[in-house]
Design a protein around this motif. Structure first.
Motif, PDB file in Angstrom:
ATOM      1  N   ILE A 103       0.835  -1.197   0.000  1.00  0.00           N
ATOM      2  CA  ILE A 103       0.000   0.000   0.000  1.00  0.00           C
ATOM      3  C   ILE A 103       0.872   1.251   0.000  1.00  0.00           C
ATOM      4  CG2 ILE A 103      -1.688   1.377   1.301  1.00  0.00           C
ATOM      5  CD1 ILE A 103      -2.889  -1.153   0.157  1.00  0.00           C
ATOM      6  N   LEU A 104       0.631   2.118  -0.962  1.00  0.00           N
ATOM      7  CA  LEU A 104       1.243   3.444  -0.993  1.00  0.00           C
ATOM      8  C   LEU A 104       0.201   4.411  -0.440  1.00  0.00           C
ATOM      9  CD1 LEU A 104       3.428   5.482  -1.807  1.00  0.00           C
ATOM     10  CD2 LEU A 104       2.494   5.444  -4.133  1.00  0.00           C
ATOM     11  N   LEU A 105       0.456   4.891   0.767  1.00  0.00           N
ATOM     12  CA  LEU A 105      -0.505   5.715   1.490  1.00  0.00           C
ATOM     13  C   LEU A 105      -0.034   7.153   1.556  1.00  0.00           C
ATOM     14  CD1 LEU A 105      -2.914   6.150   3.564  1.00  0.00           C
ATOM     15  CD2 LEU A 105      -1.264   5.507   5.348  1.00  0.00           C
ATOM     16  N   THR A 106      -0.944   8.075   1.302  1.00  0.00           N
ATOM     17  CA  THR A 106      -0.644   9.491   1.482  1.00  0.00           C
ATOM     18  C   THR A 106      -1.828  10.191   2.115  1.00  0.00           C
ATOM     19  OG1 THR A 106      -0.045  11.570   0.359  1.00  0.00           O
ATOM     20  CG2 THR A 106      -1.395  10.027  -0.875  1.00  0.00           C
ATOM     21  N   TRP A 107      -1.549  11.170   2.942  1.00  0.00           N
ATOM     22  CA  TRP A 107      -2.624  12.006   3.486  1.00  0.00           C
ATOM     23  C   TRP A 107      -3.216  12.827   2.346  1.00  0.00           C
ATOM     24  CZ3 TRP A 107      -2.195   8.751   6.771  1.00  0.00           C
ATOM     25  CH2 TRP A 107      -1.377   8.704   7.883  1.00  0.00           C
ATOM     26  N   GLY A 108      -4.489  13.146   2.451  1.00  0.00           N
ATOM     27  CA  GLY A 108      -5.189  13.822   1.368  1.00  0.00           C
ATOM     28  C   GLY A 108      -5.067  15.325   1.356  1.00  0.00           C
ATOM     29  N   ASP A 109      -4.212  15.877   2.254  1.00  0.00           N
ATOM     30  CA  ASP A 109      -4.082  17.341   2.309  1.00  0.00           C
ATOM     31  C   ASP A 109      -2.675  17.803   1.946  1.00  0.00           C
ATOM     32  OD1 ASP A 109      -2.716  16.418   4.500  1.00  0.00           O
ATOM     33  OD2 ASP A 109      -3.814  17.598   5.990  1.00  0.00           O
ATOM     34  N   LEU A 110      -1.985  17.015   1.111  1.00  0.00           N
ATOM     35  CA  LEU A 110      -0.599  17.313   0.722  1.00  0.00           C
ATOM     36  C   LEU A 110      -0.559  17.755  -0.742  1.00  0.00           C
ATOM     37  CD1 LEU A 110       1.142  14.231   2.387  1.00  0.00           C
ATOM     38  CD2 LEU A 110       0.946  16.550   3.308  1.00  0.00           C
ATOM     39  N   PRO A 111      -0.542  19.060  -0.998  1.00  0.00           N
ATOM     40  CA  PRO A 111      -0.652  19.539  -2.387  1.00  0.00           C
ATOM     41  C   PRO A 111       0.598  19.348  -3.227  1.00  0.00           C
ATOM     42  CG  PRO A 111      -1.201  21.267  -0.773  1.00  0.00           C
ATOM     43  CD  PRO A 111      -0.541  20.161  -0.027  1.00  0.00           C
ATOM     44  N   PHE A 112       1.769  19.206  -2.587  1.00  0.00           N
ATOM     45  CA  PHE A 112       3.007  19.348  -3.347  1.00  0.00           C
ATOM     46  C   PHE A 112       3.890  18.095  -3.356  1.00  0.00           C
ATOM     47  CE2 PHE A 112       1.957  23.591  -1.506  1.00  0.00           C
ATOM     48  CZ  PHE A 112       1.501  24.162  -2.687  1.00  0.00           C
ATOM     49  N   LEU A 121      10.853   6.686  -3.161  1.00  0.00           N
ATOM     50  CA  LEU A 121      10.355   5.872  -2.056  1.00  0.00           C
ATOM     51  C   LEU A 121      10.111   4.434  -2.506  1.00  0.00           C
ATOM     52  CD1 LEU A 121       9.269   5.653   0.874  1.00  0.00           C
ATOM     53  CD2 LEU A 121       7.012   6.295  -0.047  1.00  0.00           C
ATOM     54  N   VAL A 122       9.476   4.270  -3.650  1.00  0.00           N
ATOM     55  CA  VAL A 122       9.191   2.921  -4.163  1.00  0.00           C
ATOM     56  C   VAL A 122      10.487   2.168  -4.428  1.00  0.00           C
ATOM     57  CG1 VAL A 122       8.200   1.619  -6.081  1.00  0.00           C
ATOM     58  CG2 VAL A 122       6.956   3.575  -5.124  1.00  0.00           C
ATOM     59  N   LYS A 123      11.422   2.822  -5.063  1.00  0.00           N
ATOM     60  CA  LYS A 123      12.716   2.196  -5.364  1.00  0.00           C
ATOM     61  C   LYS A 123      13.397   1.755  -4.068  1.00  0.00           C
ATOM     62  CE  LYS A 123      17.000   3.169  -7.954  1.00  0.00           C
ATOM     63  NZ  LYS A 123      18.021   3.098  -6.893  1.00  0.00           N
ATOM     64  N   LEU A 180       4.860   3.657   2.438  1.00  0.00           N
ATOM     65  CA  LEU A 180       4.709   2.466   1.610  1.00  0.00           C
ATOM     66  C   LEU A 180       4.935   1.260   2.515  1.00  0.00           C
ATOM     67  CD1 LEU A 180       4.313   1.136  -1.163  1.00  0.00           C
ATOM     68  CD2 LEU A 180       6.746   1.520  -1.630  1.00  0.00           C
ATOM     69  N   PHE A 181       3.979   0.331   2.528  1.00  0.00           N
ATOM     70  CA  PHE A 181       4.105  -0.776   3.469  1.00  0.00           C
ATOM     71  C   PHE A 181       3.408  -2.025   2.943  1.00  0.00           C
ATOM     72  CE2 PHE A 181       0.644   2.075   4.901  1.00  0.00           C
ATOM     73  CZ  PHE A 181      -0.457   1.230   4.817  1.00  0.00           C
ATOM     74  N   LYS A 182       3.760  -3.155   3.573  1.00  0.00           N
ATOM     75  CA  LYS A 182       3.132  -4.424   3.251  1.00  0.00           C
ATOM     76  C   LYS A 182       1.726  -4.450   3.850  1.00  0.00           C
ATOM     77  CE  LYS A 182       7.520  -6.888   2.866  1.00  0.00           C
ATOM     78  NZ  LYS A 182       8.404  -7.940   3.436  1.00  0.00           N
ATOM     79  N   LYS A 183       0.757  -4.607   3.000  1.00  0.00           N
ATOM     80  CA  LYS A 183      -0.652  -4.450   3.396  1.00  0.00           C
ATOM     81  C   LYS A 183      -1.053  -5.359   4.548  1.00  0.00           C
ATOM     82  CE  LYS A 183      -3.669  -6.755   1.198  1.00  0.00           C
ATOM     83  NZ  LYS A 183      -4.483  -7.339   0.114  1.00  0.00           N
ATOM     84  N   ASP A 184      -0.923  -6.657   4.376  1.00  0.00           N
ATOM     85  CA  ASP A 184      -1.439  -7.588   5.377  1.00  0.00           C
ATOM     86  C   ASP A 184      -0.722  -7.440   6.709  1.00  0.00           C
ATOM     87  OD1 ASP A 184      -3.327  -8.620   3.643  1.00  0.00           O
ATOM     88  OD2 ASP A 184      -2.046 -10.261   2.961  1.00  0.00           O
ATOM     89  N   LEU A 185       0.582  -7.220   6.675  1.00  0.00           N
ATOM     90  CA  LEU A 185       1.352  -7.041   7.909  1.00  0.00           C
ATOM     91  C   LEU A 185       0.815  -5.858   8.712  1.00  0.00           C
ATOM     92  CD1 LEU A 185       3.858  -7.621   9.710  1.00  0.00           C
ATOM     93  CD2 LEU A 185       5.101  -5.990   8.251  1.00  0.00           C
ATOM     94  N   ILE A 186       0.632  -4.730   8.064  1.00  0.00           N
ATOM     95  CA  ILE A 186       0.231  -3.511   8.782  1.00  0.00           C
ATOM     96  C   ILE A 186      -1.221  -3.581   9.222  1.00  0.00           C
ATOM     97  CG2 ILE A 186      -0.015  -1.016   8.599  1.00  0.00           C
ATOM     98  CD1 ILE A 186       2.914  -2.289   8.723  1.00  0.00           C
ATOM     99  N   LEU A 187      -2.105  -4.104   8.396  1.00  0.00           N
ATOM    100  CA  LEU A 187      -3.501  -4.219   8.817  1.00  0.00           C
ATOM    101  C   LEU A 187      -3.627  -5.178   9.999  1.00  0.00           C
ATOM    102  CD1 LEU A 187      -5.495  -4.214   5.447  1.00  0.00           C
ATOM    103  CD2 LEU A 187      -4.951  -2.302   6.954  1.00  0.00           C
TER     104      LEU A 187
END
Length: 245
Positions: A103-112, A121-123, A180-187
């Protein structure tokens, strides 16, 4: 397999944003004529052509209408009550069948947030075989504090609103709201009853508390630093972005 085929994008946009004083979701606030949400979608489209947006009940319809005008294709997930970011992310369980393993997660209030930073980050995440990676920056009056051990490994992140005088810190490093994190682990960690799960001040189910539990159990938490301090700007009130509009 191509890295992007293992990633689902999640934009967290369910916060009430009471400080913004707006009658609509703050992710729809325009900067130079473009809503913040659209800026995020444009920069994240490469990684997920149909991203997931966590919304509030009151924000659902305005966001649907805005997306339809520009023909954006997104999966909206409603957080029924504002119980914190951890609770919001657990709503992903209802959509887990179509989510990729990371999961690539970002807050929705980051314009830039830039495409270049996301690519870096992905690399980094895949090259380091990380379980959880994030973007950090050094700023004045940070709203979170990144704590590192003697080897410079992250072992905890604290929210300054939840801190008290008994918790000493000298760090000015904070996360910027991109992960960016492993979905099942973090949930799975978010579902556990762990120390720090609920904020002592806010009472909400947080998110960053899981980092100390990940590191204490041997999971790999890594980070990169943004090269662009403008990426640390978030929109909580019009004054936050007045100089950029």
């Amino acid at each position: 397999m191509d890295k992007k085929q293992k990633i689902s994008v999640v934009i967290a946009a369910a916060g009430k944003g009471s400080r913004s004083g707006l009658s609509y979701p703050k992710c729809l606030h325009e900067i130079n004529g473009t809503p913040i949400l659209f800026k995020l979608l444009n920069n994240l489209e490469y990684w997920d052509p149909k991203p997931n947006i966590i919304v509030s009940p009151s924000g659902h319809q305005p966001i649907v209408q805005a997306l339809s005008k520009k023909n954006y294709s997104c999966n909206l997930i409603t957080q029924k009550t504002p119980k914190g970011m951890g609770d919001a992310l657990l709503e992903l369980r209802r959509s887990s069948q179509h989510l990729e393993e990371n999961i690539l997660l970002t807050w929705g209030d980051l314009p830039f947030i830039s495409d270049e930073t996301v690519q870096e980050l992905v690399k980094h995440f895949f090259e380091e075989n990380s379980d959880f990676s994030l973007v950090t920056a050094n700023t004045q009056n940070p709203y979170t504090v990144v704590l590192r051990d003697a080897t410079q490994k992250i072992y905890k992140i604290l929210e300054t609103r939840e801190m008290n005088e008994a918790v000493p810190h000298t760090s000015s490093e904070r996360d910027i709201g991109v992960f960016l994190f492993k979905k099942d682990l973090i949930l799975n960690f978010l579902e556990k009853q762990l120390d720090g799960k609920f904020g002592s001040i806010s009472g909400e189910h947080g998110f960053l508390y899981i980092i100390q539990h990940l590191t204490s159990q041997g999971f790999k938490v890594t980070s990169i630093k943004t090269r662009k301090l403008i990426e640390t700007v978030s929109f909580n009130s019009p004054s936050d972005i007045a100089e950029y509009d």
